[in-house]
Design an enzyme around this catalytic site. Sequence first.
Site, PDB file in Angstrom:
ATOM      1  N   ASP A   1       3.015  -4.723   8.092  1.00 49.50           N
ATOM      2  CA  ASP A   1       1.845  -3.854   7.988  1.00 49.50           C
ATOM      3  C   ASP A   1       0.609  -4.733   8.133  1.00 49.50           C
ATOM      4  O   ASP A   1       0.197  -5.418   7.195  1.00 49.50           O
ATOM      5  CB  ASP A   1       1.876  -3.141   6.631  1.00 49.50           C
TER       6      ASP A   1
ATOM      7  N   HIS B   1       0.867  -1.184   0.000  1.00 51.93           N
ATOM      8  CA  HIS B   1       0.000   0.000   0.000  1.00 51.93           C
ATOM      9  C   HIS B   1       0.907   1.238   0.000  1.00 51.93           C
ATOM     10  O   HIS B   1       2.009   1.195   0.539  1.00 51.93           O
ATOM     11  CB  HIS B   1      -0.844  -0.070   1.277  1.00 51.93           C
TER      12      HIS B   1
ATOM     13  N   CYS C   1      -4.669   2.518  -3.698  1.00 54.86           N
ATOM     14  CA  CYS C   1      -3.429   3.000  -3.074  1.00 54.86           C
ATOM     15  C   CYS C   1      -2.288   2.003  -3.262  1.00 54.86           C
ATOM     16  O   CYS C   1      -1.479   1.800  -2.343  1.00 54.86           O
ATOM     17  CB  CYS C   1      -3.619   3.285  -1.591  1.00 54.86           C
TER      18      CYS C   1
ATOM     19  N   GLN D   1      -4.660  -4.904   7.156  1.00 56.12           N
ATOM     20  CA  GLN D   1      -5.706  -5.841   6.746  1.00 56.12           C
ATOM     21  C   GLN D   1      -5.659  -7.125   7.571  1.00 56.12           C
ATOM     22  O   GLN D   1      -6.692  -7.724   7.863  1.00 56.12           O
ATOM     23  CB  GLN D   1      -5.541  -6.202   5.245  1.00 56.12           C
TER      24      GLN D   1
ATOM     25  N   LYS E   1     -10.487  -0.089  10.376  1.00 51.40           N
ATOM     26  CA  LYS E   1     -10.728  -1.318   9.608  1.00 51.40           C
ATOM     27  C   LYS E   1     -11.121  -2.472  10.527  1.00 51.40           C
ATOM     28  O   LYS E   1     -11.646  -3.480  10.080  1.00 51.40           O
ATOM     29  CB  LYS E   1      -9.486  -1.702   8.802  1.00 51.40           C
TER      30      LYS E   1
HETATM   31  C1  PLP Z   1      -2.375  -2.864   3.634  1.00 48.66           C
HETATM   32  C2  PLP Z   1      -2.700  -1.473   4.087  1.00 48.66           C
HETATM   33  N1  PLP Z   1      -1.751  -0.710   4.642  1.00 48.66           N
HETATM   34  C3  PLP Z   1      -2.002   0.530   5.089  1.00 48.66           C
HETATM   35  C4  PLP Z   1      -3.251   1.080   4.983  1.00 48.66           C
HETATM   36  C5  PLP Z   1      -3.453   2.479   5.478  1.00 48.66           C
HETATM   37  O1  PLP Z   1      -4.376   2.546   6.526  1.00 48.66           O
HETATM   38  P1  PLP Z   1      -4.785   3.996   7.072  1.00 48.66           P
HETATM   39  O2  PLP Z   1      -5.323   4.748   5.880  1.00 48.66           O
HETATM   40  O3  PLP Z   1      -5.824   3.756   8.073  1.00 48.66           O
HETATM   41  O4  PLP Z   1      -3.555   4.610   7.594  1.00 48.66           O
HETATM   42  C6  PLP Z   1      -4.284   0.329   4.407  1.00 48.66           C
HETATM   43  C7  PLP Z   1      -5.667   0.848   4.237  1.00 48.66           C
HETATM   44  O5  PLP Z   1      -5.944   1.800   3.546  1.00 48.66           O
HETATM   45  C8  PLP Z   1      -4.011  -0.982   3.952  1.00 48.66           C
HETATM   46  O6  PLP Z   1      -4.959  -1.721   3.388  1.00 48.66           O
END
Ligand code: PLP
Lengths: 151, 151, 412, 412
Positions: free
Chosen positions: D206, D128, D370, D209, D232
Site C-alpha cells: 500500500d 490503514h 483510520c 503515503q 495525496k
Molecule cells: C496508508 C494509507 N492507505 C490507504 C489510504 C486510503 O487512501 P484513499 O482514501 O485515497 O483510498 C490512506 C489515506 O487515507 C493511507 O494513508
Amino acid sequence: MFEDVADLYQQVILDRGRHPRHAHRLDRFDATGKGDNPMCGDRVQVWVKRDDAGAISDVGFEARGCAICIASADLMAEAVIGHDAPGLRALSDDFAQMVRSGQSASNAALEQLKPLGGVSDFPSRVKCATLPWQALMGALDAPDETEAAHG
Amino acid sequence: MFEDVADLYQQVILDRGRHPRHAHRLDRFDATGKGDNPMCGDRVQVWVKRDDAGAISDVGFEARGCAICIASADLMAEAVIGHDAPGLRALSDDFAQMVRSGQSASNAALEQLKPLGGVSDFPSRVKCATLPWQALMGALDAPDETEAAHG
Amino acid sequence: MKDNFSPLDLLALRADFPILSETVRGKPLVFLDSAASAQKPRAVIEAMRDAMEHQYANIHRGLHWMSERTTEAYENARDLTAILIGAPSRDEIVFTRNSTEAINLVAHSYGRGMMHRGQAVLISEMEHHANIVPWQMLRDAHGIELLVCPITDDGDLDYVAYERLLASHRVGLVAITHMSNVLGTYTNGARLAAIAHAHGAKILLDGSQAVVHRAVDVAALDADFYVFTGHKLYGPTGIGVLWARAELLDAMPPFMGGGDMIGSVSFERSTWARIPHKFEAGTPAILEAIGLAAAIRYVKAIGFDEIGAHEQALVDHALARLSDIEGLTIIGRAQDRGGVVSFTMRGAHAHDVATLLDRAGIAVRAGHHCAEPLMRRLGIDSTARASFALYTTKEEIDFLADTLLRVREFFA
Amino acid sequence: MKDNFSPLDLLALRADFPILSETVRGKPLVFLDSAASAQKPRAVIEAMRDAMEHQYANIHRGLHWMSERTTEAYENARDLTAILIGAPSRDEIVFTRNSTEAINLVAHSYGRGMMHRGQAVLISEMEHHANIVPWQMLRDAHGIELLVCPITDDGDLDYVAYERLLASHRVGLVAITHMSNVLGTYTNGARLAAIAHAHGAKILLDGSQAVVHRAVDVAALDADFYVFTGHKLYGPTGIGVLWARAELLDAMPPFMGGGDMIGSVSFERSTWARIPHKFEAGTPAILEAIGLAAAIRYVKAIGFDEIGAHEQALVDHALARLSDIEGLTIIGRAQDRGGVVSFTMRGAHAHDVATLLDRAGIAVRAGHHCAEPLMRRLGIDSTARASFALYTTKEEIDFLADTLLRVREFFA
Ligand SMILES: Cc1ncc(COP(=O)(O)O)c(C=O)c1O
Ligand SMILES: Cc1ncc(COP(=O)(O)O)c(C=O)c1O
C-alpha cells in the site's frame, strides 16, 4: 468539402471498400483467425491456404466494418500471397508502423498497401486498418485445421 | 493567543473535562446505552437509574473522548435528573439544536447546559457534545436490564 | 417544419460553455456527442478551480477549518442531488464513480447479499452494457436467472411481454433503462415500477440519459434504485449517483471496505457506518462532488421545463430533417423520446460517416454505443448517433443534415 | 538543531499552490495535513480547467477530434504513471477511484477469484482501514484466514515475526503498507517481497503515503501489486492507481462489468477486453487522470531526491522541536520514515489540541487516522498528526512547536 479526407479515402480504398474481391470464406483452407474491436464492434475473420513450402497461396475474409477495414482486408489478401510466416510477421509490423506513424519501412510488399498510409492522420481509425492483420496473425498462431473443418 | 476559543472552552468545560463528577459506572442501573463516533473513534457509555415514577434518578458514564465530550457527559448527568422519557427526548432535541445552531429553545433544563453553546461555532466538534446524548437515547430505547447485569 | 424552439437564450447559454467556441481542424466545433459526455459550463469549471485554489482538504475526519468547509461543500452536493431527483432523504444518496459503478454496487451488494439462487433479474433488449454485464456476472457467480424483456420494432419497451415475464418468473429485481442511449426512448418508469411491485419485484432504473433532459422524481416514479452519472449532466467525470430507498441501503451489506465506511474496526470484526457512508469507502471524489453540485445548480437555474422543451424541439427538427435524406434510416421511432437520434446510411458504414462529419467539425458517435445486444436485435452492426444538449442549436442540426447529404454523395 | 534543508526554492514552490496564501480565521494557513490529502499546484488546476475549456469528450469510443485528443491525454496519464513507479508495462496500470478501491479490486478479483479456502492473507498491525477491512470482508465471504504481523515498540515491522508467520501458515497474499500514515515508518518493501516470494506468497504494497515522499520502483521492489491514490500526490480526488504484474491481471476475473471493459456482449455470454481495460468499467475519471498526469509531471520536474531530502530535514527538525516539549509524546520512532509525525499531549485530548491549533491557523489531523487497531496496539485512543509536503517550511514547524507550548499551557 471533404478535400482533406482524400488521403484517407483514396479512390482505391473507396473501390475496395465497396467492392472487395476477396470477401468470402475459402472452400479449402489451412487456418483461420479472428479479429475483434470491442470499442466499436467491428469483426474480421480470415481464412488462409498455404502451398507446400508453407507460403500463403490464397486468402479470403469476412468483415463487419467500415470502408477502411474492408479495403485493408482486401489489399492484405493480395499483398500476403507468397509470404511465409516470418515474412508475414515482418510485413504486419511494417504495416502497423505505417498506419500509426505515416512512416513506412522499406518493404517491397508494403507498396500495394500504401493507399492505407493516410490512416495515420486519423488515430481512432488505425484499428480499422490493422484489424484484418490481427485476424491474420491469429490464423498464423492457430493450430492448422484440417481442410474438412471448413463450411 | 486563544482568546477566540473562550466560548468553546469556558472554564466550566475545562474543569468538567478534567475532573468529571459522574465518570463511573453505576453499581445498580436500569438501562445502559452506547454512542460511537466512527470518524474519530470517540466512545461513550451511559448507565441510568430510574425512580418508581420512571424519572431518571442517577446517571454515570465512561467516555473515551475530548474535553468537550466529557464535559458534555458530565453536565448531562446532572441536567437530566428528574426527567422522564418524553422530557428527555425533548431536552436532547433542544440540546442538539443549541449546539448545532447556537439558538436555544426555552427549556429550563437547558440552562445548565448553556456552557456548551459555544460548540456551534465549531461544526466538527458538535458530535463531541452530542455523543453522550446519543448514548443516553440508546439507553432509553434499550430494553430494561436487570440490575444483576452490572459489573 | 415546426419552429417551436423554446425561449432559452441560447447565445448566452452557449457562452457559459467555453469549449463551444473552439474550432477543430479549423472549423467551428459542432458538438453532437453530449449523450456520451456533456461539455462543462464555466460554473462547474470555476467551482472545481475555486475549491482547489481556496478551500480544500480531506473531509469528514478533519477538525480544522479547511476540512470543515470542504466537508460542508461535499455534503451540500448530497443535499442538492437528493433535491434534484426528489429523494425522500439525503442519506439515500450514495456517490459512486459513475452509473456503471452504481449498478455494480447494487449487483454486488443487493444481488449477492440479498437475492437468492433461482430468483431472476429482468433487464431489457435495449440496455447499455453497464446494465447487462453486472447482472451476467451476478448470474454466473450467484445462480441468478437473467431474463430479457423484448422491445417493439418501434423501439419501445414491450409492456405486455414485461408483465408476462414478471407473472411467469420469480423476478427479484427489474433493471431497465429510463431512457435508451441509442433509440432515445423514454420508458414509462412509473408504470414499470407499479407492475414490478405488483409482482413483488424491486426495480432499478438506469437514469444515465434520463436525468439530463427532464426533471426526475424517484418518489413519484416509486422506484427502488435509481442511478445516474455526473459527466453526462454537465458535471465532471469521476462522480456518479446511486439512490436507493433507505430501508434497502440499511439492509444491504457494504460493497467496498475501508476508511469512512466503518463504525469501528478490530482485526476480529468491524462494524459499518450508517448510510450513506457505509457505501462510500475511502476518500471520495470530493472535488467532483463540488463540480456536480455546481452542475445541478446550473441546470436547475435554467429549469428542466425549458431544457426539455428546447430539446424536444431539437429532436423534432432533427427527425424531420434527417427523414428527408434518402438512404438514411432513423433507428428508433418511440413516441416518448429524449435528445438522441441514431441513424444508418445506405452504402456507408457509420465509422466512415463519423469520420467525414468530423472533418466538417461535427462530433457524433458511431458504433454499437455499448449496446451490442440491441444492435443484434435491430439486425445492424452499428449506427451513427447525434445527441443534443441544452446548448445545441437548430442551426447545428441543419448543418448536420446538410453535411450528411454531402457524405452520401461522397460514398455514392 | 541541524539545518540541512534542501536547496528547494520554497518560496517559488509555494507560489505554485494558490491555497497556501489563504488565511483561515484571519490567520495565515499553516497546512500540516497533507498526509490526509495534499494541496494542488496550479499545474494540476490548470490542466483540468484547460481540458474542460478546450479539449474534452468521452474517450475510447469516439471517432471525432475531441474524443481522439482526450483519449490521448487519458492514455498519456497511464504512460506517466507507469514511468513514475517503474512499471514494466503501461498495460499494468489500472485507474481506480483511490487506494481503497484498488485494494478492494484486488480483494475481490484476486482474492475471491484466485485464492482458495484455507489460504491466508497477511497484513500488519499498522495498516490503514483500507488495507484491513477488504481482507476481513474476503475472510468472511470466502473462507480466507486473516493473519496480522506485529510491529515493534519503535513502530517498525517485526521482520522476524513476519518470516515466522509466512513459514508457519499457508499465506497466499501479503498486504502491507509501504509507509505508515500514523507512524511515518517506511517498511522495507524489497525485503518483504523477497521473504513473501520465498514462501510462495504474492505481495501487495500500500503505497498511498510512500509514493509521495520518495521515488518508488515496483520492479526493483519486486512487488506483485502496488496501490496509491492521486489526491495525496498533489493530484485531484477521484483517481487512484492499481499496478499489478500483467500475468496476474491477465488471470484475474474482472471486478465490475460495463462499457469499455468488454470484448463482446451477448445476453448469453460476454468476453473481456484486454488489460488494463478489463478493469476499467464505464466512463473513467478522465479529467482526474489528466490532473494526475499534471501532478506527476510536477513532482518529477522537482525531483524526488530534492523532495525527499527536504522532507527528511523537516521530519528531523520536527522530531527535535517536538521532543523538547514536556508532556508531549511522539508516537513512532522507526529509523526509516517519511513526512508524518504523530504525537499525544498529556492532559489534553488530540481533538482539543487540534481545535486550538486550528484557531492559530494550523491544520493538523486528530483521531485514529483510520488505524483503530494500531491505536489499540499502542494503547492510545488517538493522536494528533502533523504531516509534511514539498511545500512545508521549517518556519511552519517552528510555529507548530511554539503554538503547542501555548496549547499545553491552556490545558494545564
Ligand atoms: C496508508 C494509507 N492507505 C490507504 C489510504 C486510503 O487512501 P484513499 O482514501 O485515497 O483510498 C490512506 C489515506 O487515507 C493511507 O494513508
Ligand atoms: C443508458 C446508459 N447507461 C449507463 C451508462 C454508463 O455511464 P458511465 O459510463 O458514466 O458509467 C451510459 C453512458 O455511457 C448510458 O447511456
